[in-house]
Scaffold this motif. Structure first.
Motif, PDB file in Angstrom:
ATOM      1  N   ASP A  61       0.799  -1.219   0.000  1.00 28.26           N
ATOM      2  CA  ASP A  61       0.000   0.000   0.000  1.00 28.26           C
ATOM      3  C   ASP A  61       0.834   1.273   0.000  1.00 28.26           C
ATOM      4  OD1 ASP A  61       0.972  -0.547   2.504  1.00 28.26           O
ATOM      5  OD2 ASP A  61      -0.850   0.042   3.576  1.00 28.26           O
ATOM      6  N   GLU A  62       2.041   1.252   0.602  1.00 27.07           N
ATOM      7  CA  GLU A  62       2.881   2.452   0.618  1.00 27.07           C
ATOM      8  C   GLU A  62       3.296   2.842  -0.799  1.00 27.07           C
ATOM      9  OE1 GLU A  62       3.853   4.637   2.888  1.00 27.07           O
ATOM     10  OE2 GLU A  62       2.471   3.672   4.290  1.00 27.07           O
ATOM     11  N   PHE A  63       3.612   1.839  -1.618  1.00 25.62           N
ATOM     12  CA  PHE A  63       4.047   2.112  -2.990  1.00 25.62           C
ATOM     13  C   PHE A  63       2.887   2.665  -3.824  1.00 25.62           C
ATOM     14  CE2 PHE A  63       4.752   0.906  -7.424  1.00 25.62           C
ATOM     15  CZ  PHE A  63       6.044   1.377  -7.639  1.00 25.62           C
ATOM     16  N   PHE A  64       1.676   2.124  -3.598  1.00 19.54           N
ATOM     17  CA  PHE A  64       0.518   2.512  -4.419  1.00 19.54           C
ATOM     18  C   PHE A  64      -0.332   3.602  -3.767  1.00 19.54           C
ATOM     19  CE2 PHE A  64       1.326  -1.955  -5.726  1.00 19.54           C
ATOM     20  CZ  PHE A  64       1.624  -1.714  -7.061  1.00 19.54           C
ATOM     21  N   LYS A  65       0.138   4.119  -2.633  1.00 21.42           N
ATOM     22  CA  LYS A  65      -0.646   5.093  -1.875  1.00 21.42           C
ATOM     23  C   LYS A  65      -1.040   6.311  -2.704  1.00 21.42           C
ATOM     24  CE  LYS A  65      -0.553   7.525   2.548  1.00 21.42           C
ATOM     25  NZ  LYS A  65       0.261   7.812   3.769  1.00 21.42           N
ATOM     26  N   SER A  66      -0.125   6.791  -3.539  1.00 20.31           N
ATOM     27  CA  SER A  66      -0.386   8.004  -4.322  1.00 20.31           C
ATOM     28  C   SER A  66      -1.525   7.809  -5.319  1.00 20.31           C
ATOM     29  CB  SER A  66       0.878   8.441  -5.058  1.00 20.31           C
ATOM     30  OG  SER A  66       1.308   7.419  -5.950  1.00 20.31           O
ATOM     31  N   LEU A  67      -1.775   6.561  -5.729  1.00 21.27           N
ATOM     32  CA  LEU A  67      -2.840   6.311  -6.702  1.00 21.27           C
ATOM     33  C   LEU A  67      -4.211   6.655  -6.134  1.00 21.27           C
ATOM     34  CD1 LEU A  67      -1.757   2.929  -8.358  1.00 21.27           C
ATOM     35  CD2 LEU A  67      -1.748   5.183  -9.403  1.00 21.27           C
ATOM     36  N   PHE A  68      -4.367   6.424  -4.838  1.00 21.29           N
ATOM     37  CA  PHE A  68      -5.692   6.602  -4.244  1.00 21.29           C
ATOM     38  C   PHE A  68      -6.028   8.066  -3.978  1.00 21.29           C
ATOM     39  CE2 PHE A  68      -4.696   2.193  -3.462  1.00 21.29           C
ATOM     40  CZ  PHE A  68      -5.896   1.569  -3.747  1.00 21.29           C
ATOM     41  N   SER A  69      -5.081   8.957  -4.249  1.00 17.54           N
ATOM     42  CA  SER A  69      -5.399  10.395  -4.195  1.00 17.54           C
ATOM     43  C   SER A  69      -6.037  10.866  -5.498  1.00 17.54           C
ATOM     44  CB  SER A  69      -4.124  11.203  -3.915  1.00 17.54           C
ATOM     45  OG  SER A  69      -3.179  11.010  -4.950  1.00 17.54           O
TER      46      SER A  69
ATOM     47  N   ARG B 169      -9.034  10.689  -7.798  1.00 18.65           N
ATOM     48  CA  ARG B 169     -10.443  10.329  -7.659  1.00 18.65           C
ATOM     49  C   ARG B 169     -10.902   9.401  -8.775  1.00 18.65           C
ATOM     50  NH1 ARG B 169     -13.834  15.687  -6.579  1.00 18.65           N
ATOM     51  NH2 ARG B 169     -15.452  14.079  -6.326  1.00 18.65           N
ATOM     52  N   GLN B 170     -10.369   9.609  -9.973  1.00 23.43           N
ATOM     53  CA  GLN B 170     -10.779   8.761 -11.103  1.00 23.43           C
ATOM     54  C   GLN B 170     -10.323   7.318 -10.883  1.00 23.43           C
ATOM     55  OE1 GLN B 170      -9.530  10.276 -14.895  1.00 23.43           O
ATOM     56  NE2 GLN B 170     -10.363   8.550 -16.038  1.00 23.43           N
ATOM     57  N   PHE B 171      -9.073   7.170 -10.404  1.00 20.10           N
ATOM     58  CA  PHE B 171      -8.572   5.816 -10.120  1.00 20.10           C
ATOM     59  C   PHE B 171      -9.378   5.189  -8.990  1.00 20.10           C
ATOM     60  CE2 PHE B 171      -5.995   3.035  -7.447  1.00 20.10           C
ATOM     61  CZ  PHE B 171      -5.636   2.066  -8.358  1.00 20.10           C
ATOM     62  N   LYS B 172      -9.652   5.995  -7.955  1.00 21.06           N
ATOM     63  CA  LYS B 172     -10.380   5.470  -6.804  1.00 21.06           C
ATOM     64  C   LYS B 172     -11.762   4.979  -7.223  1.00 21.06           C
ATOM     65  CE  LYS B 172     -11.105   6.724  -1.977  1.00 21.06           C
ATOM     66  NZ  LYS B 172     -10.960   7.808  -0.968  1.00 21.06           N
ATOM     67  N   ARG B 173     -12.414   5.719  -8.122  1.00 23.31           N
ATOM     68  CA  ARG B 173     -13.732   5.327  -8.603  1.00 23.31           C
ATOM     69  C   ARG B 173     -13.647   4.018  -9.409  1.00 23.31           C
ATOM     70  NH1 ARG B 173     -14.603   9.458 -11.403  1.00 23.31           N
ATOM     71  NH2 ARG B 173     -15.299  10.758  -9.661  1.00 23.31           N
ATOM     72  N   ALA B 174     -12.612   3.921 -10.273  1.00 22.05           N
ATOM     73  CA  ALA B 174     -12.438   2.707 -11.085  1.00 22.05           C
ATOM     74  C   ALA B 174     -12.107   1.511 -10.205  1.00 22.05           C
ATOM     75  CB  ALA B 174     -11.334   2.931 -12.116  1.00 22.05           C
ATOM     76  N   TYR B 175     -11.316   1.752  -9.175  1.00 22.42           N
ATOM     77  CA  TYR B 175     -10.934   0.679  -8.251  1.00 22.42           C
ATOM     78  C   TYR B 175     -12.173   0.166  -7.509  1.00 22.42           C
ATOM     79  CZ  TYR B 175      -8.141  -1.769  -4.718  1.00 22.42           C
ATOM     80  OH  TYR B 175      -7.575  -2.729  -3.897  1.00 22.42           O
ATOM     81  N   GLY B 176     -13.037   1.101  -7.054  1.00 23.55           N
ATOM     82  CA  GLY B 176     -14.266   0.698  -6.370  1.00 23.55           C
ATOM     83  C   GLY B 176     -15.190  -0.077  -7.298  1.00 23.55           C
ATOM     84  N   ARG B 177     -15.264   0.348  -8.547  1.00 21.49           N
ATOM     85  CA  ARG B 177     -16.103  -0.358  -9.519  1.00 21.49           C
ATOM     86  C   ARG B 177     -15.580  -1.784  -9.736  1.00 21.49           C
ATOM     87  NH1 ARG B 177     -15.989   3.324 -12.937  1.00 21.49           N
ATOM     88  NH2 ARG B 177     -14.319   2.583 -14.318  1.00 21.49           N
TER      89      ARG B 177
END
Length: 679
Positions: A430-438, A440-448
């Motif tokens: 999660d530390e390496f990928f932490k910046s991705l979750f900032s 919003r578009q990625f976060k929405r795609a990840y939730g989907r």
């Protein structure tokens, strides 16, 4: 070879011109003066390195001296130790053929006090070594077939005890199998004047020792120099190895001790190569070659070691390094073949991730597996499925994960587990990928993406709330699904680990069975060899107890079970005999008819030799060997009659056998009805 003080080398101990005059020798005589001054003028380390020392054939014409006069003058100067005869080689092309040319030369004490006759001598050796290297390099690498023919020629001459003919030509022949023997060329007869034998012996030793200091050159004792180019090294070794297996070993197996030793090595070799992922080794062939040399030469079977065996022993270490380099190269190629697509950003996303079952992954060589685990450019995780564990390997790349999150929603339901494996990898790093979750578009795609795969792990009543869009229940549903998945993973991990351990144990059991089979075959062959020796060399009829301790570590009962398993014949004297007191004879296999004939001849000859004892009335007075011979003879007679009775007739045609069976059945039916059918 250690450098020596010239005062301790007799052939280099020269005297000065003043000492010559003081000794009463007249150097003012025209011919002696001219020759000596010319030699002295050219005597230096520089001229030796440039191959410009005094040569009679070259200098004689310029000095106006004929060959006879020149020879007389040089002999006189040598006799008073004013000069010394040396030599060096020169590499030449003679009629398009590469050759070494021998140059007999002469030197005196140099005029320069900083120089020495020893330095001149060393320069001659150095020039010779340079020429030898040029000579080797000029010849093409010998092919497998050429090396084989060289080894065959050597073996045929050696086994026929033929002496090699002295080469009287002024050039050395093309080296056999890449081997150059200096002694065949540097001989007194090759010099116009009789060369000092001590000088020749010392020079040859210096050439061999100095040449062997080059890692590309090996010195084979009693054979010569071999130039080891990496390009043809393995082919040369394989030719020698195959020649040993096909020619030398079969010709040497009459020696039962040697045969037993080779069997032990062959058994260890077979056990080693059970694992197909192990690197090829030269150790087994080298050990066989050394064992063959030990027996063939120690027992005076051969006058010297065969060239094939010398090559195997001399090249073993170098070829072993080459085998390891090749093996490492193959491992690197296999690793790159797997890793390449994962690290290639131009590949389709599907090829930039690797999903592989643990069972398939374990089949890969350990260096490939370890290379993937330790690669700093890759992430990996383990995902548990119903039918085993799977690995996921992924490049350490945030952009790739973004692509995967957007693309993996299109996977069919059967592959949803790959989405869960990806989520597990992201959570573990999660530390390496932490910046991705900032984003919003990625976060929405990840939730989907998670919604797609979590739905099967959410309780039914929560699915209803999610259907109507209650966000609060969606987060709760995700947490429940995540916990359910985690619990299921723990259960599967324990089950899959146990299944994997069972597979590992089964594979190890199979490997041990293979080893046991190899060793059993080794014991079988050892018993055969012992029986061959006992019966046909020692003229003895052995009993079980005499061979049991020599053939295996088994106890008597286990040994008897073993020999019976391999169809050896255990012949009792009576029903009350203990197991160890029975005669042990060859197995009833395809080789039995030939051995049976030899045994019958042995029994006949030995009984004839022991005839007086055979005629005694009291059986107890017969020697033990007589008792065994008679028992073996009786057993073999009964066995032969039994085999003859059970042998098929001359009309052993399947159709005739069928006809006999039909007639037999009809005869039985007629008898049942009160009739007799004549057949």
């Amino acid at each position: 070879m250690a450098e020596q003080d010239p005062e301790k080398i007799p052939f280099l101990k020269l005297i000065t011109e003043a000492e010559v005059q003081a000794a009463g020798f007249n150097l003012t005589e025209r011919n002696h003066f001219t020759v000596f001054q010319t030699i002295k003028k050219n005597s230096s380390s520089r001229t030796a390195r440039a191959r410009q020392l005094f040569e009679p054939d070259i200098a004689g014409t310029g000095l106006g001296l004929d060959r006879v006069t020149m020879g007389r003058v040089l002999k006189n100067l040598i006799s008073i130790k004013a000069i010394v005869q040396l030599f060096y080689f020169e590499y030449k092309k003679v009629e398009g053929q590469s050759a070494l040319w021998l140059h007999p030369v002469f030197a005196s004490l140099p005029e320069d006090p900083a120089d020495s006759i020893e330095s001149i001598y060393k320069a001659c050796i150095a020039s010779s070594l340079e020429a030898i290297e040029q000579f080797f390099l000029a010849h093409p690498i010998r092919s497998y077939q050429e090396v084989w023919q060289d080894l065959l020629d050597d073996w045929q001459k050696l086994t026929a005890r033929e002496q090699s003919k002295t080469n009287s030509a002024s050039t050395l022949p093309t080296p056999r199998a890449g081997v150059l023997q200096i002694e065949t060329f540097i001989r007194p007869g090759h010099f116009d004047l009789m060369a000092n034998t001590e000088m020749l012996k010392d020079a040859v030793q210096r050439i061999y020792t100095s040449a062997a200091a080059d890692e590309r050159v090996l010195h084979l004792p009693d054979t010569g120099l071999i130039f080891c180019r990496r390009e043809g090294l393995i082919e040369r070794f394989k030719a020698a190895e195959d020649f040993m297996l096909e020619k030398i070993i079969p010709a040497s197996l009459k020696n039962t001790e040697l045969k037993a030793g080779l069997g032990v090595i062959a058994e260890e070799e077979a056990v080693y190569y059970i694992d197909p992922n192990k690197a090829h080794l030269t150790d087994f062939s080298v050990r066989k070659a050394k064992l063959l040399n030990e027996h063939l030469c120690a027992n005076s079977v051969l006058a010297r070691e065969p060239l094939a065996l010398q090559l195997i022993i001399a090249l073993g270490t170098l070829v072993d390094l080459e085998f390891r380099r090749q093996w490492q190269s193959i491992m690197e190629q296999q690793l790159n073949a797997v890793r390449g697509p994962l690290l290639n950003t131009d590949e389709h996303w599907f090829h930039q991730v690797l999903f592989i079952s643990r069972s398939d992954f374990q089949k890969w060589p350990p260096p490939v597996r370890d290379g993937l685990f330790s690669d700093p450019g890759l992430f990996y995780t383990v995902w548990q499925r119903r039918y085993g564990s799977w690995y996921l390997f992924l490049r350490r790349d945030r952009e790739l994960v973004e692509t995967l999150v957007s693309e993996m929603v299109h996977l069919p339901p059967a592959d949803y587990w790959k989405v869960l494996a990806l989520r597990e990898l992201i959570d573990a790093n999660d530390e390496f990928f932490k910046s991705l979750f900032s984003d919003r578009q990625f976060k929405r795609a990840y939730g989907r993406m998670l919604r797609l795969v979590y739905i099967d792990h959410i309780p039914f009543y929560l699915k209803i709330f999610m259907y109507f869009g209650f966000q609060l229940f969606q987060n709760q549903s995700f947490q429940i699904a995540k916990q359910n998945i985690r619990d299921r993973q723990k259960q599967l991990e324990l089950r899959n680990l146990e299944a994997f351990n069972q597979q590992t144990r089964a594979a190890e059991f199979q490997r041990l069975q293979q080893i046991d089979q190899i060793r059993s075959v080794g014991k079988f062959r050892k018993i055969l060899d012992l029986l061959e020796t006992e019966y046909f060399t020692k003229k003895n009829v052995p009993i079980v107890s005499e061979l049991q301790t020599r053939a295996s570590e088994y106890g008597i009962e286990d040994f008897v079970d073993f020999v019976k398993q391999y169809r050896f014949q255990v012949i009792k004297f009576s029903n009350f005999d203990r197991a160890g007191q029975s005669i042990l004879c060859f197995p009833l296999d395809a080789d039995w008819p030939l051995r049976e004939h030899r045994l019958l001849e042995l029994i006949s000859a030995e009984l004839k030799r022991l005839q007086p004892a055979a005629q005694t009335i009291d059986p107890a007075a017969q020697p033990e060997i007589m008792r065994r011979l008679l028992r073996l003879q009786k057993y073999m007679d009964r066995l032969a009659k039994s085999q003859k009775a059970n042998a098929p007739g001359s009309d052993d045609d399947p159709y005739l056998r069928l006809e006999r069976e039909i007639r037999k059945q009809k005869a039985q039916e007629q008898e049942t009805n009160g009739e007799v059918l004549e057949v």
